[in-house]
Design a protein around this motif. Structure first.
Motif, mmCIF file in Angstrom:
data_model
loop_
_atom_site.group_PDB
_atom_site.id
_atom_site.type_symbol
_atom_site.label_atom_id
_atom_site.label_comp_id
_atom_site.label_asym_id
_atom_site.label_seq_id
_atom_site.Cartn_x
_atom_site.Cartn_y
_atom_site.Cartn_z
ATOM 1 N N SER A 1 0.815 -1.204 0.000
ATOM 2 C CA SER A 1 0.000 0.000 0.000
ATOM 3 C C SER A 1 0.852 1.259 0.000
ATOM 4 O O SER A 1 2.046 1.226 0.340
ATOM 5 C CB SER A 1 -0.922 0.037 1.233
ATOM 6 N N ASP A 2 0.217 2.359 -0.370
ATOM 7 C CA ASP A 2 0.788 3.683 -0.152
ATOM 8 C C ASP A 2 0.315 4.182 1.199
ATOM 9 O O ASP A 2 -0.793 3.853 1.644
ATOM 10 C CB ASP A 2 0.330 4.654 -1.240
ATOM 11 N N TYR A 3 1.166 4.982 1.857
ATOM 12 C CA TYR A 3 0.782 5.504 3.175
ATOM 13 C C TYR A 3 1.131 6.970 3.283
ATOM 14 O O TYR A 3 2.184 7.414 2.828
ATOM 15 C CB TYR A 3 1.478 4.738 4.289
ATOM 16 N N GLU A 4 0.247 7.723 3.909
ATOM 17 C CA GLU A 4 0.450 9.141 4.166
ATOM 18 C C GLU A 4 0.001 9.433 5.585
ATOM 19 O O GLU A 4 -1.161 9.239 5.929
ATOM 20 C CB GLU A 4 -0.354 10.004 3.178
ATOM 21 N N GLY A 5 0.935 9.890 6.423
ATOM 22 C CA GLY A 5 0.565 10.215 7.787
ATOM 23 C C GLY A 5 1.666 9.893 8.768
ATOM 24 O O GLY A 5 2.729 9.388 8.401
ATOM 25 N N PRO A 6 1.418 10.164 10.045
ATOM 26 C CA PRO A 6 2.425 9.874 11.075
ATOM 27 C C PRO A 6 2.488 8.384 11.376
ATOM 28 O O PRO A 6 1.543 7.646 11.144
ATOM 29 C CB PRO A 6 1.913 10.664 12.290
ATOM 30 N N ALA A 7 3.609 7.944 11.902
ATOM 31 C CA ALA A 7 3.784 6.538 12.252
ATOM 32 C C ALA A 7 4.761 6.453 13.417
ATOM 33 O O ALA A 7 5.569 7.349 13.649
ATOM 34 C CB ALA A 7 4.302 5.737 11.062
ATOM 35 N N GLU A 8 4.662 5.369 14.137
ATOM 36 C CA GLU A 8 5.554 5.122 15.262
ATOM 37 C C GLU A 8 6.119 3.723 15.130
ATOM 38 O O GLU A 8 5.386 2.781 14.862
ATOM 39 C CB GLU A 8 4.818 5.262 16.592
ATOM 40 N N GLY A 9 7.426 3.602 15.311
ATOM 41 C CA GLY A 9 8.030 2.285 15.182
ATOM 42 C C GLY A 9 9.297 2.189 15.980
ATOM 43 O O GLY A 9 9.688 3.116 16.699
ATOM 44 N N ARG A 10 9.944 1.045 15.858
ATOM 45 C CA ARG A 10 11.203 0.801 16.560
ATOM 46 C C ARG A 10 12.260 0.410 15.550
ATOM 47 O O ARG A 10 12.031 -0.451 14.703
ATOM 48 C CB ARG A 10 11.047 -0.315 17.594
ATOM 49 N N ILE A 11 13.423 1.061 15.640
ATOM 50 C CA ILE A 11 14.543 0.685 14.791
ATOM 51 C C ILE A 11 15.145 -0.590 15.369
ATOM 52 O O ILE A 11 15.687 -0.582 16.469
ATOM 53 C CB ILE A 11 15.615 1.788 14.749
ATOM 54 N N VAL A 12 15.038 -1.670 14.650
ATOM 55 C CA VAL A 12 15.603 -2.937 15.120
ATOM 56 C C VAL A 12 16.982 -3.090 14.500
ATOM 57 O O VAL A 12 17.122 -3.361 13.313
ATOM 58 C CB VAL A 12 14.690 -4.119 14.745
ATOM 59 N N ARG A 13 18.006 -2.889 15.292
ATOM 60 C CA ARG A 13 19.375 -2.937 14.798
ATOM 61 C C ARG A 13 19.806 -4.377 14.507
ATOM 62 O O ARG A 13 19.152 -5.334 14.902
ATOM 63 C CB ARG A 13 20.323 -2.330 15.836
ATOM 64 N N ALA B 1 5.587 8.856 7.766
ATOM 65 C CA ALA B 1 5.871 7.674 6.937
ATOM 66 C C ALA B 1 5.199 7.745 5.576
ATOM 67 O O ALA B 1 4.444 6.868 5.194
ATOM 68 C CB ALA B 1 5.445 6.405 7.672
ATOM 69 N N THR B 2 5.472 8.795 4.818
ATOM 70 C CA THR B 2 4.923 8.884 3.478
ATOM 71 C C THR B 2 5.703 7.955 2.553
ATOM 72 O O THR B 2 6.933 7.980 2.536
ATOM 73 C CB THR B 2 5.011 10.328 2.959
ATOM 74 N N GLY B 3 5.006 7.137 1.819
ATOM 75 C CA GLY B 3 5.679 6.225 0.904
ATOM 76 C C GLY B 3 5.009 4.872 0.876
ATOM 77 O O GLY B 3 3.894 4.690 1.371
ATOM 78 N N ARG B 4 5.700 3.919 0.308
ATOM 79 C CA ARG B 4 5.149 2.575 0.168
ATOM 80 C C ARG B 4 5.440 1.732 1.407
ATOM 81 O O ARG B 4 6.523 1.788 1.962
ATOM 82 C CB ARG B 4 5.722 1.902 -1.081
ATOM 83 N N VAL B 5 4.448 0.956 1.791
ATOM 84 C CA VAL B 5 4.579 0.081 2.954
ATOM 85 C C VAL B 5 4.004 -1.281 2.612
ATOM 86 O O VAL B 5 3.188 -1.418 1.694
ATOM 87 C CB VAL B 5 3.852 0.655 4.188
ATOM 88 N N VAL B 6 4.428 -2.277 3.368
ATOM 89 C CA VAL B 6 3.829 -3.606 3.297
ATOM 90 C C VAL B 6 3.097 -3.833 4.611
ATOM 91 O O VAL B 6 3.722 -3.921 5.666
ATOM 92 C CB VAL B 6 4.886 -4.705 3.083
ATOM 93 N N VAL B 7 1.777 -3.879 4.563
ATOM 94 C CA VAL B 7 0.975 -4.116 5.758
ATOM 95 C C VAL B 7 1.034 -5.608 6.076
ATOM 96 O O VAL B 7 0.678 -6.446 5.252
ATOM 97 C CB VAL B 7 -0.482 -3.670 5.547
ATOM 98 N N ASP B 8 1.496 -5.921 7.270
ATOM 99 C CA ASP B 8 1.654 -7.320 7.680
ATOM 100 C C ASP B 8 1.574 -7.368 9.203
ATOM 101 O O ASP B 8 2.590 -7.347 9.898
ATOM 102 C CB ASP B 8 2.986 -7.881 7.181
ATOM 103 N N ALA B 9 0.346 -7.422 9.735
ATOM 104 C CA ALA B 9 0.153 -7.384 11.181
ATOM 105 C C ALA B 9 0.752 -8.599 11.871
ATOM 106 O O ALA B 9 1.229 -8.503 13.000
ATOM 107 C CB ALA B 9 -1.342 -7.278 11.504
ATOM 108 N N PHE B 10 0.747 -9.739 11.206
ATOM 109 C CA PHE B 10 1.266 -10.951 11.830
ATOM 110 C C PHE B 10 2.782 -10.863 12.025
ATOM 111 O O PHE B 10 3.288 -11.056 13.125
ATOM 112 C CB PHE B 10 0.916 -12.171 10.975
ATOM 113 N N ARG B 11 3.518 -10.565 10.965
ATOM 114 C CA ARG B 11 4.971 -10.485 11.085
ATOM 115 C C ARG B 11 5.375 -9.252 11.882
ATOM 116 O O ARG B 11 6.342 -9.277 12.649
ATOM 117 C CB ARG B 11 5.612 -10.450 9.694
#
Length: 647
Positions: free
Chosen positions: A281-293, A312-322
């Motif tokens: 999907s394309d995404y437009e809006g704020p997002a919160e995440g963790r940088i996994v080193r 997080a404007t740009g392309r994303v892969v929605v995958d709630a399980f992973r």
């Protein structure tokens, strides 16, 4: 204020009375005990009558009483002379007849009493919210029956409890306000409340209110199943009165657009049902995440994770399980229970993705339950392809991917070579990966698959971290059916069954063992004049009303690099055909042309004028200072012939 969960011990203890089995709660009267002067430092001293200055001697406890009320001194108020008033702090309903009548009524409101004990604490929310149902039940009982006699005791107690409360609360709520002392009136169990939780408008179902914390639940999806998840919302303490809709959470009915808001939440819930599987999907809006080193198995050292907030404007892969492994794990979800019959039971897979069939069941069953849809979480988990991080994103910000359908057509390669590459990718059923670059990005857009671009700096410097990074990329690409682009040579290439695009600028340095494992080799040689001319025209398109001249002398190659018009949408150029021929005479590569156009475009935009030949030449000189015109150099001088790039 917290209240005891059981009667406090007395000192001296009240004497026990031996009664026949089953006699408890059979006598039709109410007994009240008062908190008397302390007789020791550890216990309450309960007395039978309200003390004045000196309490009478403690008498025996009446265990045959149907209802026992416990009154304590009200330390929030005083009377003339400093005497404290007494308030009922809790009561025990011992009568089995009363319990039999009111338990199902209160259970229907969400207040359960699982065993024979029935202790109610101030401010007696269950009785307050259930008094209408209890009164109705009392009115329908036959006159003179034992149940009615016992229930009449509770009716009288409730009148005494709420005689002053109802007028005060009705007056406040009529004005859309509430005071601190009666805040609990807004939040009966099961109430639907509105709140801006973590930046998102969301609806919650109340479970309880305690010490200014509102304990709630809502519906969420963890990649396997939908279920209840629990949270608490802190109500900021206040004194006096406050408008109800100024609270951190308040009943949704107090919202000025409550009916429209409910429908908006329901529609958002329906949209969430479309993101149960893996979605690009394309995404437009704020997002919160963790940088996994990168994790170093040898040193057992993990450089992260670090929480970050990104736009997080740009392309994303929605995958709630992973993504549940990386972003805000919710733990076990409470089971949604639509009904007892087999036809209404929902699937609850554990430890695996939900199947398409299970997703269809959720879509059909939850899709008709307006309450569940309204309470649906506004967020899901996605992998941001550009930032390379798992993020929590708003469902409202997701939209179908805008594929660049003409990107592949602009790729500068012979037609037969392009056809071979496209056929190879389209026919590979297990293709997987993410990322974007020159050839790979255009191929991924053509076949509408995500592109995963993995660079050397992201994989660590040790074999263990390299292996871990590759395994993660391979797993995601295989699950997402994408295209993997690697800018490095791989030690584990032999074990990957998907499609990889690899790039290097040093052809001579490639290990023959690696080269032998590559199916297709694409070499970019020096650009000839017709190709450079086409690149300049692609990057500097005329205004929409002006037809674009056809290239002359070109072979079957096509153009590359989309025009940067999206960056400066209203900017145009004033170039003539001779200007294009002049620009094409400069012996530069495609990247130099791209940077020259970008720099000139920005410069002229700031100056408020169209892009000119002079600006482009200036941009070219500053981008590629060693570049010369074709007539000024020997044929073998262009780019030295020492460094070649293949893909």
């Amino acid at each position: 204020m917290s209240y005891p969960q059981a009667p406090i011990s007395t000192c001296p203890p009240l004497p026990n009375i031996t009664l026949p089995d089953g006699f408890t709660g059979q006598d039709v009267f109410v007994q009240t005990f008062f908190e008397g002067p302390p007789t020791c430092k550890c216990c309450k001293n309960w007395v039978e009558s309200e003390p004045a200055e000196a309490p009478p001697e403690v008498k025996q406890k009446y265990v045959g009483t149907a209802i026992i009320k416990y009154k304590c001194k009200d330390h929030t108020s005083t009377t003339v002379g400093g005497l404290r008033q007494y308030k009922i702090q809790w009561m025990d309903i011992l009568s089995p007849l009363i319990r039999k009548e009111i338990k199902p009524l209160l259970a229907s409101l969400g207040y359960d009493f699982p065993n024979d004990a029935m202790t109610l604490h101030a401010p007696f929310q269950a009785l307050y919210f259930g008094q209408a149902r209890i009164s109705d039940r009392f009115a329908r009982l036959e006159e003179g029956c034992d149940d009615k006699q016992h229930l009449k005791l509770l009716i009288d107690v409730m009148k005494d409890l709420f005689v002053d409360l109802a007028p005060r609360v009705n007056d406040l709520l009529g004005k859309g306000k509430i005071d601190a002392a009666h805040l609990w009136v807004l939040f009966p169990k099961g109430q639907i409340v509105h709140s801006r939780h973590l930046g998102h408008v969301q609806a919650f179902q109340v479970r309880s209110l305690k010490d200014w914390n509102l304990y709630c639940r809502y519906v969420a999806y963890d990649g396997a199943a939908f279920g209840w998840t629990y949270t608490n919302i802190r109500i900021h303490e206040f004194v006096g009165t406050r408008s109800a809709n100024e609270l951190e959470a308040y009943p949704i009915g107090f919202h000025p657009r409550h009916e429209e808001l409910k429908e908006e939440l329901i529609e958002r819930g329906r949209k969430s049902l479309d993101y149960q599987g893996i979605s690009f999907s394309d995404y437009e809006g704020p997002a919160e995440g963790r940088i996994v080193r990168v994790y170093d198995e040898e040193e057992e050292e993990d450089y992260g994770p670090e929480t970050q907030h990104i736009k997080a404007t740009g392309r994303v892969v929605v995958d709630a399980f992973r993504g549940a492994d990386y972003v805000s794990p919710m733990g076990s979800l409470g089971t949604l229970t639509p009904g007892a019959s087999e036809e209404t039971k929902l699937p609850c897979p554990q430890g695996r993705r939900s199947t398409p069939e299970e997703q269809d069941i959720y879509r059909s069953r939850i899709g008709v339950n307006r309450l569940w849809l309204m309470l649906m979480s506004p967020k899901t988990v996605a992998y941001h392809l550009k930032e390379k991080v798992w993020v929590s994103v708003s469902v409202e910000g997701l939209s179908p991917t805008s594929w660049e359908d003409d990107a592949f057509e602009q790729l500068v390669l012979p037609k037969s070579t392009k056809d071979l590459v496209l056929t190879f990718v389209e026919s590979h059923k297990t293709t997987q990966a993410l990322g974007s670059d020159f050839v790979a990005g255009k191929v991924s857009d053509k076949v509408k698959r995500p592109l995963y671009h993995l660079q050397a700096g992201e994989m660590g410097s040790k074999p263990s971290s390299l292996k871990s990074s590759l395994q993660k990329a391979f797993r995601l690409c295989e699950e997402w059916d994408g295209v993997l682009l690697l800018d490095v040579l791989l030690a584990t290439l032999e074990y990957y069954s998907g499609i990889i695009f690899m790039t290097t600028n040093i052809l001579e340095g490639l290990d023959p063992a690696i080269v032998s494992r590559l199916d297709i080799h694409l070499e970019y040689s020096c650009l000839d004049f017709p190709t450079r001319l086409q690149l300049w025209r692609n990057l500097l398109p005329p205004p929409p009303s002006t037809p674009q001249p056809s290239p002359s002398g070109t072979d079957d190659s096509s153009a590359t690099l989309p025009a940067p018009a999206a960056t400066v949408p209203d900017q145009h150029h004033s170039l003539t055909e001779d200007d294009f021929l002049d620009l094409a005479s400069w012996k530069v590569n495609g990247r130099d042309i791209k940077h020259a156009v970008k720099n000139a475009w920005r410069w002229c935009f700031i100056k408020g004028k169209p892009v000119t030949l002079e600006a482009l030449q200036t941009g070219l000189i500053t981008t590629a200072p060693g570049s010369k015109r074709e007539a000024d150099v020997e044929d073998d001088g262009f780019n030295g012939g020492k460094r070649r790039r293949i893909e």
